[in-house]
Scaffold this active site. Sequence first.
Site, PDB file in Angstrom:
ATOM      1  CG  ASN A  44     100.786 -15.600-104.029  1.00 28.98           C
ATOM      2  OD1 ASN A  44     100.369 -15.246-104.869  1.00 28.98           O
ATOM      3  ND2 ASN A  44     101.204 -14.496-103.336  1.00 28.98           N
ATOM      4  CG  HIS A 130     107.361  -7.918-106.601  1.00 28.25           C
ATOM      5  ND1 HIS A 130     108.068  -7.748-105.359  1.00 28.25           N
ATOM      6  CD2 HIS A 130     106.272  -8.285-106.086  1.00 28.25           C
ATOM      7  CE1 HIS A 130     107.330  -7.789-104.178  1.00 28.25           C
ATOM      8  NE2 HIS A 130     106.147  -8.366-104.738  1.00 28.25           N
ATOM      9  CD  GLU A 174     108.057  -9.579-111.335  1.00 29.78           C
ATOM     10  OE1 GLU A 174     107.045 -10.498-111.452  1.00 29.78           O
ATOM     11  OE2 GLU A 174     108.013  -8.651-110.680  1.00 29.78           O
ATOM     12  CB  SER A 178     102.646 -10.880-109.385  1.00 33.57           C
ATOM     13  OG  SER A 178     102.906  -9.586-109.602  1.00 33.57           O
ATOM     14  CG  ASP A 203     111.308 -12.263-108.471  1.00 30.03           C
ATOM     15  OD1 ASP A 203     110.965 -13.348-108.210  1.00 30.03           O
ATOM     16  OD2 ASP A 203     111.285 -11.391-107.868  1.00 30.03           O
ATOM     17  CG  HIS A 206     104.507 -15.254-109.021  1.00 27.76           C
ATOM     18  ND1 HIS A 206     103.482 -15.331-108.172  1.00 27.76           N
ATOM     19  CD2 HIS A 206     104.754 -13.855-108.927  1.00 27.76           C
ATOM     20  CE1 HIS A 206     103.055 -14.150-107.459  1.00 27.76           C
ATOM     21  NE2 HIS A 206     104.195 -13.257-107.946  1.00 27.76           N
ATOM     22  CE  LYS A 237     104.568 -14.454-104.056  1.00 27.51           C
ATOM     23  NZ  LYS A 237     105.607 -13.319-104.454  1.00 27.51           N
TER      24      LYS A 237
HETATM   25  C1  LIG Z   1     105.859 -12.126-103.635  1.00 28.02           C
HETATM   26  C2  LIG Z   1     107.333 -11.750-104.578  1.00 28.02           C
HETATM   27  C3  LIG Z   1     108.366 -11.148-104.051  1.00 28.02           C
HETATM   28  C4  LIG Z   1     108.410 -11.061-102.537  1.00 28.02           C
HETATM   29  O1  LIG Z   1     108.485 -12.296-101.740  1.00 28.02           O
HETATM   30  P1  LIG Z   1     108.224 -12.429-100.296  1.00 28.02           P
HETATM   31  O2  LIG Z   1     108.924 -13.670-100.004  1.00 28.02           O
HETATM   32  O3  LIG Z   1     106.887 -12.629-100.296  1.00 28.02           O
HETATM   33  O4  LIG Z   1     108.810 -11.360 -99.645  1.00 28.02           O
HETATM   34  C5  LIG Z   1     109.462 -10.727-104.738  1.00 28.02           C
HETATM   35  N1  LIG Z   1     109.278 -10.808-106.162  1.00 28.02           N
HETATM   36  C6  LIG Z   1     108.027 -11.326-106.834  1.00 28.02           C
HETATM   37  C7  LIG Z   1     108.132 -11.243-108.486  1.00 28.02           C
HETATM   38  C8  LIG Z   1     107.216 -11.433-106.010  1.00 28.02           C
HETATM   39  O5  LIG Z   1     105.824 -11.719-106.629  1.00 28.02           O
END
Ligand SMILES: *Cc1c(COP(=O)(O)O)cnc(C)c1O
Length: 381
Positions: A44, A130, A174, A178, A203, A206, A237
């Site tokens: 990522n 997620h 989100e 992802s 969220d 990404h 990421k």
């Molecule tokens: C990667 C991810 C997370 C978790 O984040 P980390 O910092 O890796 O624990 C949470 N939500 C989404 C949508 C993600 O892709």
Amino acid sequence: MDYLEEFLEEQNQQNLLRKLKPASQRKDGKITIRGKEYFDFSSNDYLGISNHPKIIEATREAVAKYGTSAAASRLLSGDLDIFHNLEKELAKFKGKESALILNSGYQANVGIIKALIGKGDAVFSDKLSHASIVDGILLSGAQLFRYHHNDVKHLEMLLKKYRNKYRRALIITESVFSMDGDFPPLKEIVTLKNQHHCTLMVDEAHATGIFGKNGSGKIEEENLIDQIDVSMGTFGKALGSFGAYVAASKTLTQYLINTCRSFIYSTALPPSVIAANLASLAVIKNEPERRQSLLKNAKYFRDQLSAGGLKVKGESQIVPLIVGDAAKCVALSKKLIDAGYWVLPIRPPTVPNGEARLRFSLTYHHSPEVLEKLIEEIKNV
Ligand SMILES: *Cc1c(COP(=O)(O)O)cnc(C)c1O
């Protein structure tokens, strides 16, 4: 404890056993595993800044100044000034009144959701949310309503039918998904949130660093900053570091400082990580060409695959190539790995049956030349 072995045996027989594969090096879009170098299409590190000299230097300086650990929760003695510097910068970056740093995206989602809602409340969440969102909802004890992926008609139907039976209601999505690399209809979700008196949490794991004029995410790109109550994202990421943030009103972040258990009961991130996060925000600001070039190359890659008669999804730097059959997908991944491309199969139950896919996670270092060769390779196998 026989069930442990039984479980592992069963997973193995179904070809679903997860295994770790140590890498000796990973930078600039490449990864070295067992002495062989591959183009890394599974990270990522979208902007390719996890080895950025300025971020490395900031990390070094912070270790020299503060040592290696925050050595306590922020509510005890771990609350170093550098956390507040980052939170100020983050609030500005996201256009919100206030921001709070959390230890990881996983901890952020679990802690924030549990703090905001509980028994007697309802959560409306996208079916592809997620695992950290799902776990936060489970922990909260609130009633979960899952709407079909990006389907606002379904969300509206659920809200009309159930919203009024519950005290508080939270909608979670989100901003870039992802496994599909696609976007939700955020504007329409905002309209529904207002009509049905819900809190809206987005969220941006990404999207942070990639979308919007300032690179702060899809919320910025779609001009919805004031409409989103809870905007979270991560540093692990595109930002090439580690940790997570929530940007919101001052009241909300203060509420979280008092109620969010993953914030209260966990050692704060090392100050060197916070320094890296500050430095990576500066890189996002000063090097917009990284995100511009990434999105341009991703579009090229997706268009070329599609023009070659292959089925692709999404619109972001994540390009899923839908293979369909799980065994076929595994075989294709093996061939590409042999050819020097580290790309892994994503199979059910992570994705729906019949939609096994290769998920190409593009980074700034994957130039059009690299992508062209990869496209040839895909067509050949
Ligand atoms: C990667 C991810 C997370 C978790 O984040 P980390 O910092 O890796 O624990 C949470 N939500 C989404 C949508 C993600 O892709």
